[in-house]
Design a protein around this motif. Structure first.
Motif, PDB file in Angstrom:
ATOM      1  N   LYS A   1      77.589-116.267   6.234  1.00 56.00           N
ATOM      2  CA  LYS A   1      76.463-115.662   6.943  1.00 56.00           C
ATOM      3  C   LYS A   1      76.743-114.176   7.155  1.00 56.00           C
ATOM      4  O   LYS A   1      77.891-113.779   7.357  1.00 56.00           O
ATOM      5  N   ALA A   2      75.681-113.382   7.113  1.00 53.85           N
ATOM      6  CA  ALA A   2      75.863-111.945   7.321  1.00 53.85           C
ATOM      7  C   ALA A   2      74.596-111.340   7.894  1.00 53.85           C
ATOM      8  O   ALA A   2      73.495-111.720   7.505  1.00 53.85           O
ATOM      9  N   LYS A   3      74.782-110.414   8.844  1.00 50.30           N
ATOM     10  CA  LYS A   3      73.624-109.710   9.396  1.00 50.30           C
ATOM     11  C   LYS A   3      73.117-108.683   8.400  1.00 50.30           C
ATOM     12  O   LYS A   3      71.927-108.427   8.304  1.00 50.30           O
ATOM     13  N   LYS A   4      74.075-108.065   7.683  1.00 45.04           N
ATOM     14  CA  LYS A   4      73.706-107.057   6.694  1.00 45.04           C
ATOM     15  C   LYS A   4      74.545-107.255   5.435  1.00 45.04           C
ATOM     16  O   LYS A   4      75.708-107.644   5.525  1.00 45.04           O
ATOM     17  N   VAL A   5      73.933-106.981   4.292  1.00 46.63           N
ATOM     18  CA  VAL A   5      74.637-107.123   3.017  1.00 46.63           C
ATOM     19  C   VAL A   5      74.406-105.855   2.188  1.00 46.63           C
ATOM     20  O   VAL A   5      73.278-105.395   2.051  1.00 46.63           O
ATOM     21  N   GLY A   6      75.492-105.306   1.670  1.00 49.31           N
ATOM     22  CA  GLY A   6      75.407-104.139   0.790  1.00 49.31           C
ATOM     23  C   GLY A   6      75.860-104.516  -0.607  1.00 49.31           C
ATOM     24  O   GLY A   6      76.908-105.130  -0.771  1.00 49.31           O
ATOM     25  N   ILE A   7      75.029-104.162  -1.603  1.00 50.46           N
ATOM     26  CA  ILE A   7      75.384-104.458  -2.997  1.00 50.46           C
ATOM     27  C   ILE A   7      75.942-103.191  -3.635  1.00 50.46           C
ATOM     28  O   ILE A   7      75.322-102.143  -3.612  1.00 50.46           O
ATOM     29  N   CYS A   8      77.122-103.321  -4.220  1.00 45.49           N
ATOM     30  CA  CYS A   8      77.885-102.175  -4.709  1.00 45.49           C
ATOM     31  C   CYS A   8      78.597-102.586  -5.989  1.00 45.49           C
ATOM     32  O   CYS A   8      79.816-102.567  -6.051  1.00 45.49           O
ATOM     33  N   VAL A   9      77.851-103.061  -6.994  1.00 44.04           N
ATOM     34  CA  VAL A   9      78.502-103.751  -8.105  1.00 44.04           C
ATOM     35  C   VAL A   9      78.290-103.086  -9.471  1.00 44.04           C
ATOM     36  O   VAL A   9      78.507-103.722 -10.511  1.00 44.04           O
ATOM     37  N   ALA A  10      77.897-101.822  -9.473  1.00 45.01           N
ATOM     38  CA  ALA A  10      77.803-101.037 -10.710  1.00 45.01           C
ATOM     39  C   ALA A  10      77.128-101.795 -11.846  1.00 45.01           C
ATOM     40  O   ALA A  10      75.963-102.187 -11.734  1.00 45.01           O
ATOM     41  N   GLY A  11      77.864-102.070 -12.918  1.00 49.38           N
ATOM     42  CA  GLY A  11      77.281-102.667 -14.118  1.00 49.38           C
ATOM     43  C   GLY A  11      76.756-104.073 -13.926  1.00 49.38           C
ATOM     44  O   GLY A  11      76.045-104.593 -14.779  1.00 49.38           O
ATOM     45  N   SER A  12      77.097-104.725 -12.828  1.00 47.97           N
ATOM     46  CA  SER A  12      76.608-106.087 -12.584  1.00 47.97           C
ATOM     47  C   SER A  12      75.387-106.117 -11.667  1.00 47.97           C
ATOM     48  O   SER A  12      74.944-107.190 -11.246  1.00 47.97           O
ATOM     49  N   THR A  13      74.830-104.932 -11.349  1.00 52.53           N
ATOM     50  CA  THR A  13      73.708-104.850 -10.410  1.00 52.53           C
ATOM     51  C   THR A  13      72.527-105.717 -10.833  1.00 52.53           C
ATOM     52  O   THR A  13      71.947-106.435 -10.021  1.00 52.53           O
ATOM     53  N   ASN A  14      72.183-105.662 -12.128  1.00 52.91           N
ATOM     54  CA  ASN A  14      71.009-106.421 -12.583  1.00 52.91           C
ATOM     55  C   ASN A  14      71.204-107.924 -12.468  1.00 52.91           C
ATOM     56  O   ASN A  14      70.241-108.665 -12.303  1.00 52.91           O
ATOM     57  N   ILE A  15      72.461-108.377 -12.573  1.00 54.50           N
ATOM     58  CA  ILE A  15      72.731-109.815 -12.473  1.00 54.50           C
ATOM     59  C   ILE A  15      72.429-110.289 -11.053  1.00 54.50           C
ATOM     60  O   ILE A  15      71.813-111.336 -10.853  1.00 54.50           O
ATOM     61  N   LEU A  16      72.837-109.499 -10.060  1.00 52.52           N
ATOM     62  CA  LEU A  16      72.542-109.868  -8.676  1.00 52.52           C
ATOM     63  C   LEU A  16      71.063-109.665  -8.354  1.00 52.52           C
ATOM     64  O   LEU A  16      70.464-110.452  -7.626  1.00 52.52           O
ATOM     65  N   ALA A  17      70.468-108.613  -8.917  1.00 53.96           N
ATOM     66  CA  ALA A  17      69.050-108.340  -8.657  1.00 53.96           C
ATOM     67  C   ALA A  17      68.186-109.508  -9.124  1.00 53.96           C
ATOM     68  O   ALA A  17      67.200-109.867  -8.484  1.00 53.96           O
ATOM     69  N   GLU A  18      68.584-110.112 -10.246  1.00 51.21           N
ATOM     70  CA  GLU A  18      67.826-111.242 -10.778  1.00 51.21           C
ATOM     71  C   GLU A  18      67.801-112.394  -9.772  1.00 51.21           C
ATOM     72  O   GLU A  18      66.789-113.078  -9.620  1.00 51.21           O
ATOM     73  N   LYS A  19      68.918-112.591  -9.062  1.00 54.24           N
ATOM     74  CA  LYS A  19      68.980-113.671  -8.067  1.00 54.24           C
ATOM     75  C   LYS A  19      68.070-113.372  -6.870  1.00 54.24           C
ATOM     76  O   LYS A  19      67.774-114.246  -6.062  1.00 54.24           O
ATOM     77  N   LEU A  20      67.671-112.100  -6.730  1.00 53.77           N
ATOM     78  CA  LEU A  20      66.780-111.693  -5.646  1.00 53.77           C
ATOM     79  C   LEU A  20      65.352-111.473  -6.148  1.00 53.77           C
ATOM     80  O   LEU A  20      64.502-110.936  -5.426  1.00 53.77           O
ATOM     81  N   ASN A  21      65.100-111.850  -7.403  1.00 54.28           N
ATOM     82  CA  ASN A  21      63.808-111.613  -8.040  1.00 54.28           C
ATOM     83  C   ASN A  21      63.407-110.143  -8.021  1.00 54.28           C
ATOM     84  O   ASN A  21      62.241-109.798  -7.861  1.00 54.28           O
ATOM     85  N   MET A  22      64.398-109.268  -8.171  1.00 56.30           N
ATOM     86  CA  MET A  22      64.094-107.840  -8.239  1.00 56.30           C
ATOM     87  C   MET A  22      64.361-107.358  -9.670  1.00 56.30           C
ATOM     88  O   MET A  22      65.317-107.794 -10.303  1.00 56.30           O
TER      89      MET A  22
END
Lengths: 89, 418
Positions: B229-250
């Motif tokens: 669980k987290a109140k805030k989440v920061g994404i800082c993953v350079a070349g893997s950004t799109n992989i995480l964005a896909e999981k957020l439908n972005m």
């Protein structure tokens, strides 16, 4: 070195080709109201898939035709190539 | 935390250096954190450090899929500079230069910052004019810039090709004397050690598999080691950004591309600056070990493979040899590749997202390493205060739809062209 099977010329080395980006991006249709979001998606936003990726290449030092290439962006394996106007199933 | 000093070095020598404290711990993830940073690279580690130091937020976890510092912070060519024309880039990077100068003392870790100067070579009158303009813009922003003529460049780098009958003769160059290099691994380790000492959990071998979002608000993340669980989440993953964005439908204005670098065998000191070729894309510096560190173009097609192909390497090194012919006599020691988050205007994104409590840091293109401290500092501010700092206000996610691009090179949206 990638080897790309040009549908017009056969197997050639990547040195003869130039890249054209994601082939699944569609320009919004003319004669239709286009929202900002649609333009955004067309011009800027990309899925940049990891795995199978359909992309445009131009056989710039060969027949100069644009082609579509289905390639794995993690392994660089090329599965299939298509003519530019061919529908990809 | 054990301080690194000459006294501790001597003291530990008596016990054969076997009793040094571990530089950071290997904790089990807690159930909940105030802030979770995804990505244990330079930017993620720096963000956690500044969250703790500047904002007293210490209930923080860094979630890293592999091991910290194993991505681009360990794969770059270590160049640090702020020679940008646009205000957003110039002021942001120059703020970072200040942090670089103080970093070794600040972190109690020798990052071997070496302000040896960078020279961008010019090969035509038009390019000299463009450099004069860029240099003037830099000086207006308080950044040091010196326009050098051919003779001045020759004095500094006599080993470059100054013959008359070359395809790209050297007309002069733009120098930023305060630019330089630093030891990249030490930057990651220094930030990690300090963040850990202030209570940040560095969790390695932990892959993010999904996000928990409810009513437009981030609730936590799912990982290979359980839900957090987290109140805030920061994404800082350079070349893997799109992989995480896909999981957020972005979908983001980012493409992932492959960039190679290489080093030669070590040789005696010959080059004490960073030099870039102005008629293509090639840069070189000499490491403290004596290796010539070189890099240039992307491989030129979307890729998540952290290894490159030879045609690009050949192309890049051809430019290098045109600039400094002696390079052709050196043997290649190592080549490697990393995956870059190439943004559509060549500038980064440090911003909030449409999901409350979710923050995004990406789009670093060729220049992520030098931005490490400023990126961490401004991202920490953005997360802690839930609003962007004036230094990263220009690096907004919506600048693409509003037309406020920061297109330093004027290259347009073909991210693979350089």
């Amino acid at each position: 070195m990638l080897y790309i099977n040009c549908p017009h010329c056969g197997m050639r080395s990547q040195n003869e080709f130039s890249y054209g980006g994601d082939a699944s991006v569609k320009r919004p249709e003319l004669n239709k109201e286009v929202s900002d979001q649609e333009w955004d998606d067309f011009v800027y936003n990309r899925k940049s898939l990891r795995g199978k990726h359909l992309e445009l290449w131009q056989h710039i030092s060969g027949c100069r035709q644009w082609i579509k290439v289905e390639r794995d962006t993690a392994t660089h394996e090329i599965f299939r190539t298509f003519k530019a106007d061919e529908e990809v199933a | 935390m054990q301080k690194y000093s000459i006294f501790n070095l001597v003291k530990n020598a008596f016990s054969n250096h076997e009793n040094w404290e571990l530089a950071w711990k290997d904790p089990t993830p807690k159930e909940e954190y105030d802030v979770v940073i995804i990505g244990g690279g330079g930017h993620g580690l720096a963000t956690a450090y500044y969250l703790a130091k500047e904002h007293s937020i210490t209930n923080v976890a860094i979630i890293e899929k592999g091991w910290i510092g194993g991505g681009n912070v360990g794969r770059n060519t270590t160049i640090i500079r702020s020679n940008y024309m646009h205000d957003e880039n110039g002021l942001f990077s120059e703020f970072g230069m200040d942090l670089w100068r103080k970093m070794s003392q600040d972190l109690n870790y020798n990052v071997m910052f070496s302000p040896r100067g960078i020279i961008n070579l010019a090969h035509s009158d038009a390019q000299m004019n463009a450099y004069a303009r860029r240099g003037n813009s830099m000086r207006l922003n308080g950044i040091d810039a010196v326009l050098l003529n051919r003779e001045q460049v020759k004095e500094i780098i006599p080993m470059a090709d100054f013959s008359e009958n070359v395809r790209f003769p050297i007309f002069g160059g733009l120098m930023q004397p305060s630019a330089g290099t630093a030891r990249h691994d030490a930057v990651a380790w220094g930030y990690a050690r300090q963040a850990d000492s202030m209570g940040v959990d560095i969790i390695q071998n932990c892959e993010v598999t999904g996000f928990d979002v409810a009513a437009g608000k981030i609730k936590g993340i799912r990982t290979s080691r359980g839900n957090i669980k987290a109140k805030k989440v920061g994404i800082c993953v350079a070349g893997s950004t799109n992989i995480l964005a896909e999981k957020l439908n972005m979908t983001l204005p980012i493409e992932t591309h492959l960039l190679q670098a290489c080093v030669s065998e070590p040789v005696k000191p010959v080059l004490d600056n960073v030099v870039t070729f102005g008629a293509g894309h090639f840069y070189v510096s000499q490491s403290d070990k004596g290796e010539m560190v070189m890099g240039g173009d992307l491989d030129g097609y979307n890729s998540y493979a952290q290894r490159g192909n030879l045609p690009t390497l050949q192309h890049v090194l051809t430019e290098g040899i045109a600039m400094m012919p002696f390079l052709s006599k050196l043997k290649m020691l190592r080549t490697w590749g990393g995956i870059m988050d190439m943004s559509m205007d060549g500038s980064p994104i440090i911003d909030k997202t449409h999901i409350e409590g979710l923050y995004l840091n990406c789009g670093w293109c060729y220049g992520g390493f030098k931005a490490t401290p400023a990126s961490g500092w401004t991202f920490a501010h953005t997360i802690a205060q839930d609003r962007v700092h004036e230094l990263n206000a220009g690096y907004s996610l919506n600048r693409f739809s509003t037309g406020n691009l920061i297109d330093e090179k004027g290259l347009g949206t073909k991210t693979w062209i350089s």
